[in-house]
Design an enzyme around this catalytic site. Structure first.
Site, PDB file in Angstrom:
ATOM      1  N   ARG A  68       1.853 -11.727   6.075  1.00 32.27           N
ATOM      2  CA  ARG A  68       3.319 -11.826   5.978  1.00 32.27           C
ATOM      3  C   ARG A  68       4.033 -11.151   7.146  1.00 32.27           C
ATOM      4  NH1 ARG A  68       5.544 -10.938   0.065  1.00 32.27           N
ATOM      5  NH2 ARG A  68       7.390 -11.724   1.130  1.00 32.27           N
ATOM      6  N   HIS A 103      -4.532 -14.878  10.477  1.00 35.11           N
ATOM      7  CA  HIS A 103      -3.451 -13.889  10.543  1.00 35.11           C
ATOM      8  C   HIS A 103      -3.882 -12.580  11.192  1.00 35.11           C
ATOM      9  CE1 HIS A 103      -1.429 -16.708   7.931  1.00 35.11           C
ATOM     10  NE2 HIS A 103      -2.379 -16.560   7.030  1.00 35.11           N
ATOM     11  N   PRO A 128       0.838  -1.219   0.000  1.00 37.63           N
ATOM     12  CA  PRO A 128       0.000   0.000   0.000  1.00 37.63           C
ATOM     13  C   PRO A 128       0.865   1.259   0.000  1.00 37.63           C
ATOM     14  CG  PRO A 128      -0.587  -1.492   1.804  1.00 37.63           C
ATOM     15  CD  PRO A 128       0.669  -2.013   1.205  1.00 37.63           C
ATOM     16  N   GLU A 129       0.451   2.229  -0.788  1.00 42.99           N
ATOM     17  CA  GLU A 129       1.124   3.531  -0.821  1.00 42.99           C
ATOM     18  C   GLU A 129       0.158   4.581  -0.267  1.00 42.99           C
ATOM     19  OE1 GLU A 129       3.089   4.294  -4.586  1.00 42.99           O
ATOM     20  OE2 GLU A 129       3.226   2.153  -4.997  1.00 42.99           O
TER      21      GLU A 129
END
Ligand SMILES: [Zn+2]
Length: 275
Positions: free
Chosen positions: A114, A95, A2-3
């Site tokens: 992750r 997660h 994500p930016e």
């Protein structure tokens, strides 16, 4: 990853859902996140338990959750992080690493397969002193041509590397750097200190245009990114060059080229972005 537009879209969707709610429970999975660092569970509880969420802000790619006591929860999504506001009765996704239980029957959930994300708590007024935030450069949405020109003048690096460096301009990554350089007609390998005044002005406008357009489309979803309600963005359908290797340039029809540098792809049109 994500930016800025994705984090801003997330911020807006979360602000609508959780501002005003009180935190009545804080749970952590116990698994470490980025750099194997543990989630500071005690600090998170101290900062948010029995506190009301009064605002959600964004600094570069960081999400800041303000409580009514002034403490701030700082969240970075890393590669695959998500923050979701969901009914407490719905099953927690796999997660899930941090859960704030809210007094309105919902939960604020940090999910990160992750585990490259990062969460911490800052005391009132101290968030800007965090090492991660202190090093951040200019906010691109309020960038002026003068500031950009001054930043460019003090480096001899290539444009792509200059724009990716969060210490210069904070919040841009692979997608929006490729898009902004295309709109400005600047080659990714052009030297930063050699841009003409006209090119600097075009670049500033292109950065703002690319980011505003992506926010209006609620972000770019290539793989993992979703907003606070789990919705995907639409900006992936509006990209000019990113992810379009060998496809015709939308301006001139020349096949888009991809170059890989330190594992990161840059996409550009060799005809529209001459060196
Ligand atoms: Zn072209």
């Amino acid at each position: 990853m994500p930016e800025l537009p994705e984090v801003e879209t997330l911020r807006r969707s979360l602000a609508r859902r959780v501002v005003g709610a009180r935190v009545i429970g804080v749970w952590t999975s116990g698994l470490p996140l980025r750099l194997q660092r543990p989630v500071p569970a005690r600090a998170l509880r101290r900062a948010s338990l029995d506190r009301r969420i009064v605002a959600i802000r964004r600094v570069a790619k960081y999400l800041l959750v303000d409580t009514d006591a002034g403490d701030v929860i700082v969240i970075h999504l890393g590669m695959t992080g998500r923050v979701l506001a969901a009914a407490a009765a719905t099953p927690r996704p796999p997660h899930t690493h941090v859960v704030w239980t809210l007094d309105d029957g919902r939960e604020l959930r940090f999910v990160d397969p992750r585990r490259f994300g990062w969460i911490t708590a800052a005391r009132p007024g101290k968030e800007a002193e965090l090492p991660e935030l202190r090093v951040l450069g200019a906010e691109p949405l309020s960038l002026t041509v003068e500031r950009l020109a001054a930043l460019l003048a003090r480096t001899r690096r290539a444009m792509k590397a200059f724009l990716m460096d969060q210490g210069n301009i904070a919040g841009l990554g692979n997608i929006y750097v490729s898009e902004a350089l295309f709109l400005a007609g600047i080659h990714p390998a052009a030297r930063a200190d050699r841009l003409s005044a006209g090119a600097v002005a075009r670049l500033r406008d292109a950065i703002v245009q690319v980011l505003r357009g992506a926010i209006a489309n609620r972000g770019t979803t290539l793989r993992d990114y979703v907003d606070g309600a789990g919705r995907r963005g639409r900006n992936q359908f509006r990209l000019h060059v990113y992810g379009r290797e060998e496809l015709p340039c939308p301006r001139c029809g020349t096949p888009i080229r991809r170059v890989v540098d330190s594992g990161r792809s840059t996409f550009f049109c060799p005809a529209c972005q001459k060196r």
